[in-house]
Design a protein around this motif. Structure first.
Motif, short mmCIF file in Angstrom:
data_model
loop_
_atom_site.label_atom_id
_atom_site.label_comp_id
_atom_site.label_asym_id
_atom_site.label_seq_id
_atom_site.Cartn_x
_atom_site.Cartn_y
_atom_site.Cartn_z
N CYS A 43 -44.30 67.70 -96.31
CA CYS A 43 -44.10 67.70 -97.76
C CYS A 43 -42.97 66.76 -98.14
CB CYS A 43 -43.84 69.11 -98.28
SG CYS A 43 -45.30 70.16 -98.28
N ASP A 44 -41.91 66.74 -97.35
CA ASP A 44 -40.80 65.81 -97.61
C ASP A 44 -41.26 64.37 -97.55
OD1 ASP A 44 -39.02 67.88 -97.97
OD2 ASP A 44 -38.16 67.73 -95.96
N ILE A 45 -42.09 64.05 -96.55
CA ILE A 45 -42.62 62.69 -96.43
C ILE A 45 -43.43 62.34 -97.67
CG2 ILE A 45 -44.26 61.21 -95.20
CD1 ILE A 45 -43.35 62.56 -92.61
N LEU A 46 -44.31 63.25 -98.08
CA LEU A 46 -45.13 62.99 -99.27
C LEU A 46 -44.27 62.83 -100.52
CD1 LEU A 46 -48.11 65.43 -98.67
CD2 LEU A 46 -48.18 62.93 -98.63
N THR A 47 -43.25 63.65 -100.64
CA THR A 47 -42.36 63.56 -101.80
C THR A 47 -41.67 62.20 -101.84
OG1 THR A 47 -42.00 65.93 -101.83
CG2 THR A 47 -40.36 64.58 -102.94
N ARG A 48 -41.11 61.78 -100.69
CA ARG A 48 -40.43 60.48 -100.66
C ARG A 48 -41.37 59.34 -101.01
NH1 ARG A 48 -38.07 62.75 -96.11
NH2 ARG A 48 -39.41 61.57 -94.69
N GLN A 63 -54.82 62.88 -106.42
CA GLN A 63 -55.47 61.73 -105.78
C GLN A 63 -54.45 60.93 -104.96
OE1 GLN A 63 -58.70 60.97 -105.65
NE2 GLN A 63 -58.22 59.24 -104.34
N GLU A 64 -53.28 60.70 -105.52
CA GLU A 64 -52.25 59.93 -104.82
C GLU A 64 -51.75 60.67 -103.58
OE1 GLU A 64 -50.11 56.51 -104.23
OE2 GLU A 64 -51.65 56.90 -105.73
N LEU A 65 -51.57 61.99 -103.69
CA LEU A 65 -51.13 62.78 -102.53
C LEU A 65 -52.17 62.71 -101.41
CD1 LEU A 65 -49.60 65.92 -104.26
CD2 LEU A 65 -48.37 64.13 -103.01
N GLN A 66 -53.44 62.78 -101.77
CA GLN A 66 -54.49 62.69 -100.76
C GLN A 66 -54.48 61.33 -100.06
OE1 GLN A 66 -57.94 63.71 -103.10
NE2 GLN A 66 -57.89 65.82 -102.39
N GLU A 67 -54.27 60.28 -100.84
CA GLU A 67 -54.23 58.94 -100.24
C GLU A 67 -53.01 58.78 -99.34
OE1 GLU A 67 -54.68 55.97 -103.30
OE2 GLU A 67 -56.49 56.94 -104.05
N GLU A 68 -51.87 59.27 -99.78
CA GLU A 68 -50.65 59.18 -98.96
C GLU A 68 -50.78 60.02 -97.70
OE1 GLU A 68 -48.13 57.21 -99.03
OE2 GLU A 68 -48.57 56.29 -100.95
N TRP A 69 -51.42 61.17 -97.82
CA TRP A 69 -51.61 62.04 -96.64
C TRP A 69 -52.37 61.29 -95.55
CZ3 TRP A 69 -49.59 66.18 -94.61
CH2 TRP A 69 -50.26 66.82 -93.56
N LYS A 70 -53.38 60.54 -95.96
CA LYS A 70 -54.17 59.77 -94.99
C LYS A 70 -53.31 58.69 -94.32
CE LYS A 70 -58.40 60.36 -97.63
NZ LYS A 70 -59.36 59.70 -98.51
N GLU A 71 -52.27 58.24 -95.01
CA GLU A 71 -51.43 57.17 -94.50
C GLU A 71 -50.31 57.66 -93.57
OE1 GLU A 71 -51.90 53.87 -94.93
OE2 GLU A 71 -53.77 54.47 -95.90
N ILE A 72 -50.04 58.95 -93.58
CA ILE A 72 -49.01 59.47 -92.68
C ILE A 72 -49.54 59.34 -91.26
CG2 ILE A 72 -47.68 61.48 -91.93
CD1 ILE A 72 -47.73 62.47 -94.80
N LEU A 73 -48.90 58.52 -90.52
CA LEU A 73 -49.37 58.25 -89.17
C LEU A 73 -49.07 59.42 -88.25
CD1 LEU A 73 -48.05 54.60 -88.87
CD2 LEU A 73 -50.35 55.34 -89.48
#
Length: 90
Positions: A43-48, A63-73
């Motif tokens: 959650c901290d990563i997504l917030t940042r 939508q943005e959270l879902q896209e960022e979640w996919k990008e968390i390696l």
């Protein structure tokens, strides 16, 4: 029990109460203490990654959270796990 076995817990009260910690020590069970819960770390990563953006609707944020979640390696997740393992060994 395998000598490499370690119990992982999240330091909540039932897991960290003195009698439980004494029992684990007496039983020879080592522990991996998570100073931060993995979900909180994610959650901290997504917030940042999203805090500087302006969203006008909840749907845009979702939508943005879902896209960022996919990008968390996975490497980010493994780095978090390794850092907690190192911390618990100190």
């Amino acid at each position: 029990m395998d000598e490499n076995f370690a119990l992982m817990h999240d330091n909540t009260s039932p897991h960290a109460v003195w009698c439980m910690m004494d029992y684990l020590k007496e039983a020879g069970i080592s522990t991996l203490n998570w100073s931060t819960k993995p979900t909180e770390h994610m959650c901290d990563i997504l917030t940042r990654r999203t805090q500087t953006r302006a969203f006008t609707t909840a749907a845009e944020l979702w939508q943005e959270l879902q896209e960022e979640w996919k990008e968390i390696l996975q490497e980010d997740m493994w780095a978090f796990i390794r850092s907690n393992q190192e911390e618990s060994q100190n």
